[in-house]
Enzyme design. Structure first.
Site, PDB file in Angstrom:
ATOM      1  N   SER A  45      -0.452  -3.347 -14.179  1.00 38.57           N
ATOM      2  CA  SER A  45       0.146  -2.970 -12.894  1.00 38.57           C
ATOM      3  C   SER A  45       0.724  -4.145 -12.120  1.00 38.57           C
ATOM      4  CB  SER A  45      -0.893  -2.261 -12.018  1.00 38.57           C
ATOM      5  OG  SER A  45      -2.026  -3.094 -11.803  1.00 38.57           O
ATOM      6  N   HIS A 261      -1.971  -5.435  -4.846  1.00 36.03           N
ATOM      7  CA  HIS A 261      -0.865  -5.186  -5.765  1.00 36.03           C
ATOM      8  C   HIS A 261       0.461  -5.617  -5.141  1.00 36.03           C
ATOM      9  CE1 HIS A 261      -3.715  -3.037  -8.242  1.00 36.03           C
ATOM     10  NE2 HIS A 261      -2.790  -2.867  -9.161  1.00 36.03           N
TER      11      HIS A 261
END
Length: 282
Positions: A45, A261
Site C-alpha cells: 500500500s 499512508h
C-alpha cells in the site's frame, strides 16, 4: 480521555491501517504478454494507494490501487508503459502467489522484455502496523511502547527480501531494479495529530522505519539493485506537517482516511525522487 474515546482512537488506527475501501467491484487487470511489461511496479500500500482518493476502478478492489500513485506518476514522467501490480496489504510472499481472489502473483508481470522494476514492500512482513498500534495504545492507556520483538520482526525480512530480488533478476534479466525506502513519518517529539504517541515514543517509531530502510538497502545493494533514499528529502513533510504539505496522513487522517499512508503530495514527492534516481542511473 474517556474509555469511549480511547476505544475510538484504537479502532480508527487499526481499521485505517488494515482495512481499505472494497466497494469498487471491477474485474482484475488482464495479465501481460509473455515477454513481460516494459515497466513493472511491485509492492504494497505504500506504493499502491492514496486511500479514498482517486481509486483505480480497473484494479482488483482489495488492492485499493490509486490512479495517482507513485508508479503511475513515474511511468507518466518517463513515458513508459506500466503494469502496476502494487496491492494494499501485500507481503513478500504475494509476489509469487495470489494475494486473494482476482489478484494474480505480482511477479507474473515480469519477463524478458521488462526494462524497469520498482519495488516497495516489506512493512507488512515486519508487522509494522501491529507495533505502531501498540505504541499508540500504550500512550493512551499507559504502558511501554518499546518492544524487543519489533527489531527481530524487521530483521526477519532480510532473507525473503533478498530471495525476491534474485527472482526478479531471473525473471527479468534485462531490467534495472529500483528499491525505494520509507520516508520520514514522524518528527522528534511528535505532534497533536498523533494521539497516543508520546513525545518520547515518536523517535522510537521513526527509528523502526529507519531500521527497515537499513535492512532493505543492504539487501538491495547485495543483489545489484539500486536503493533510493526517500527520507532525507521528506524533511518537513512528515505527519505533523499541515494538510497539503504532509506526505503521510496521521492517525486523525483528513485526506486519505488511512493513517500512516501516503497522501497525494506524498506520492508525488516520492515519484519525483524515484524519477531523478532513474534518470541519474541512465
Amino acid at each position: 480521555m474517556t474509555t469511549r474515546r480511547i476505544r475510538w482512537h484504537a479502532a480508527a488506527l487499526t481499521a485505517g491501517l488494515l482495512a481499505l475501501p472494497s466497494t469498487f467491484l471491477t474485474p482484475a487487470a488482464a495479465a501481460p504478454a509473455d515477454g513481460g511489461a516494459e515497466y513493472v511496479a511491485l509492492g504494497d500500500s505504500g506504493a499502491a494507494t492514496t486511500g479514498v482518493q482517486n481509486f483505480d476502478i480497473s484494479a482488483p478492489p482489495q488492492c485499493a490501487r490509486s490512479t495517482t500513485n507513485t508508479p503511475k506518476l513515474v511511468a507518466k514522467d518517463l513515458g513508459l508503459r506500466l503494469d502496476d501490480r502494487t496491492c494494499s496489504s501485500a507481503k513478500i510472499t504475494d509476489l509469487t502467489s495470489s494475494q486473494g481472489p482476482g489478484i494474480t502473483p505480482q511477479f507474473e508481470a515480469l519477463g524478458p522484455d521488462t526494462r524497469l522494476v520498482t519495488l516497495h514492500i516489506g512493512a507488512n512482513d515486519a508487522q509494522m502496523t501491529k507495533h505502531i498500534v501498540t505504541c499508540h495504545l500504550a500512550g493512551i492507556v499507559g504502558g511501554a511502547c518499546v518492544d524487543p520483538a519489533w527489531d527481530s520482526d524487521i530483521d526477519a525480512i532480510a532473507a525473503p527480501y533478498s530471495a525476491a530480488l534474485q527472482r526478479i533478476s531471473n525473471l527479468a534479466p534485462k531490467a534495472a531494479i529500483f528499491v525505494d525506502g520509507w520516508p520520514l513519518y514522524v518528527r522528534d517529539g511528535g505532534c497533536p495529530e498523533l494521539p497516543g504517541l508520546r513525545p518520547a515514543d515518536a523517535p522510537y517509531v521513526q527509528a523502526k522505519f529507519d531500521r527497515l530502510n537499513t535492512v532493505v538497502s543492504r539487501e538491495a545493494t547485495a543483489r545489484s539493485a539500486t536503493y533510493i533514499d526517500t527520507k532525507s528529502r521528506a524533511a518537513g513533510h512528515d505527519m505533523c506537517a499541515p494538510t497539503g504539505v504532509r506526505w503521510f496522513d496521521p492517525v486523525l487522517a483528513t485526506e486519505t482516511l488511512v493513517p500512516y499512508h501516503p497522501t497525494l503530495q506524498g506520492m508525488r514527492g516520492v515519484a519525483d525522487i524515484i524519477v531523478q534516481a532513474i534518470r541519474s542511473a541512465r
